[in-house]
Design an enzyme around this catalytic site. Structure first.
Site, mmCIF file in Angstrom:
data_model
loop_
_atom_site.group_PDB
_atom_site.id
_atom_site.type_symbol
_atom_site.label_atom_id
_atom_site.label_comp_id
_atom_site.label_asym_id
_atom_site.label_seq_id
_atom_site.Cartn_x
_atom_site.Cartn_y
_atom_site.Cartn_z
ATOM 1 N N SER A 109 0.833 -1.196 0.000
ATOM 2 C CA SER A 109 0.000 0.000 0.000
ATOM 3 C C SER A 109 0.878 1.261 0.000
ATOM 4 C CB SER A 109 -0.946 -0.048 1.195
ATOM 5 O OG SER A 109 -1.943 0.925 1.090
ATOM 6 N N ASP A 249 -8.800 -3.753 -5.399
ATOM 7 C CA ASP A 249 -8.758 -4.661 -4.246
ATOM 8 C C ASP A 249 -9.545 -4.127 -3.053
ATOM 9 O OD1 ASP A 249 -7.206 -2.614 -3.234
ATOM 10 O OD2 ASP A 249 -5.407 -3.829 -2.900
ATOM 11 N N HIS A 271 -7.348 -5.902 -0.208
ATOM 12 C CA HIS A 271 -6.195 -5.116 0.248
ATOM 13 C C HIS A 271 -5.550 -5.687 1.504
ATOM 14 C CE1 HIS A 271 -3.859 -1.480 -0.374
ATOM 15 N NE2 HIS A 271 -3.914 -1.235 0.927
#
Length: 305
Positions: A109, A249, A271
């Site tokens: 991320s 996601d 995610h």
């Protein structure tokens, strides 16, 4: 009939469980990279909250195959540059402690652009950068949240401070507003203009595989809802609507996740699944995220990194 049903179900669960574990035949040396692997958490991330790891079970799985693995601790919420400087300090410490010349950075991320920052300013210290659902071209979620900066930033700062306290890292500066700006489309484009290495020049293509001696890779998931037992999945499925049907996601679009060589952008993961969260409750019908990390370590080993 009932007995046959339960036998079949038990066999399915057993086969899935076995698939999560490294085979004894490949365990020894399978993940033993030349350079240490350094894991970098994303927004509102941590190294550990009590017994819960951010990269759940991944460091031990990599170490079991011979890798040197370090999990860094940086601000749960702050700008990419602030987090990047924190990461750079820790990279220097890791190199001093190990005697290694370089590290392999893997960021999830916001950890993706954070790792990219270090490779951009000190490419001599980095062998490779891999982003896992990296926010490389911004996120529509961040775009929406930056539209309500006062509320979003205040809540974000409180959450980041709480994470810092619970993880034992309360001394790190937190700035949720800065993190949202960094993760927005505009903020990401500005960052990319300063640190363009590995970023695709087309909307959804691949970037340079190698620049300034650093190799670039990426992968991501594209299924926001994956397990009925995961309490986070309904929220991710709802948030995914912000992407207007584009593959994502739950928090990052597949195209935004592209960097360097794209390994895959369509794993049946959301995610959190990508780092084996929530505590390993992931899609039983997709490759285990732990296995994906182990395979990538072996990939790095194969090219001498």
């Amino acid at each position: 009939m009932k007995n046959r049903f339960w036998l079949a179900l038990s066999s399915l669960i057993l086969s899935c469980t076995i698939g999560l574990l490294p085979s004894t035949a490949s365990a020894a040396g399978y993940t033993q990279t030349k350079y240490p692997i350094v894991l970098v958490h994303g927004l509102f991330g941590f190294d550990k909250l009590g017994p819960v790891e951010y990269f759940y079970g991944i460091p031990d799985a990599l170490r079991s195959g011979g890798a040197q693995v370090y999990v860094t601790t940086i601000s749960a919420a702050n700008s990419t540059e602030v987090r990047g400087e924190q990461l750079l300090t820790q990279v220097r410490q890791i190199l001093a402690a190990t005697g290694a010349a370089k590290v392999n950075l893997i960021g999830h991320s916001h950890g993706g652009p954070t790792a990219r920052y270090v490779a951009s300013v000190r490419p001599d210290l980095v062998a490779s950068v891999t982003t896992v659902a990296g926010v490389n071209k911004g996120s529509k979620v961040a775009d929406i949240l930056t539209g309500a900066p006062n509320t979003s930033a205040a809540i974000g700062d409180a959450l980041a401070s709480l994470i810092g306290i619970l993880s034992g890292n309360k001394g790190l500066p937190q700035n949720a507003g800065a993190s949202l700006t960094s993760l927005s489309t505009a903020g990401s484009l500005a960052f990319n203009s300063r640190h363009p290495q590995g970023v695709p020049t087309t909307a959804c293509g691949e970037g340079a595989y190698q620049e300034r001696g650093v190799y670039y890779f990426s992968w991501s998931g594209a299924q926001p809802y994956t397990n009925v037992l995961d309490i986070a999945d309904p929220a991710l499925a709802t948030i995914s609507l912000a992407f207007g049907g584009a593959k994502n996601d739950g928090l990052v679009s597949s195209c935004s996740s592209h960097l360097g060589k794209v390994i895959r952008d369509d794993y049946a993961m959301n995610h959190l699944d990508e780092v084996n969260q929530l505590v390993g409750i992931v899609n039983l019908f997709e490759t285990s995220p732990v296995t994906v990390f182990r395979q990538h370590a072996n990939r790095l080993q194969g090219i001498g990194l």
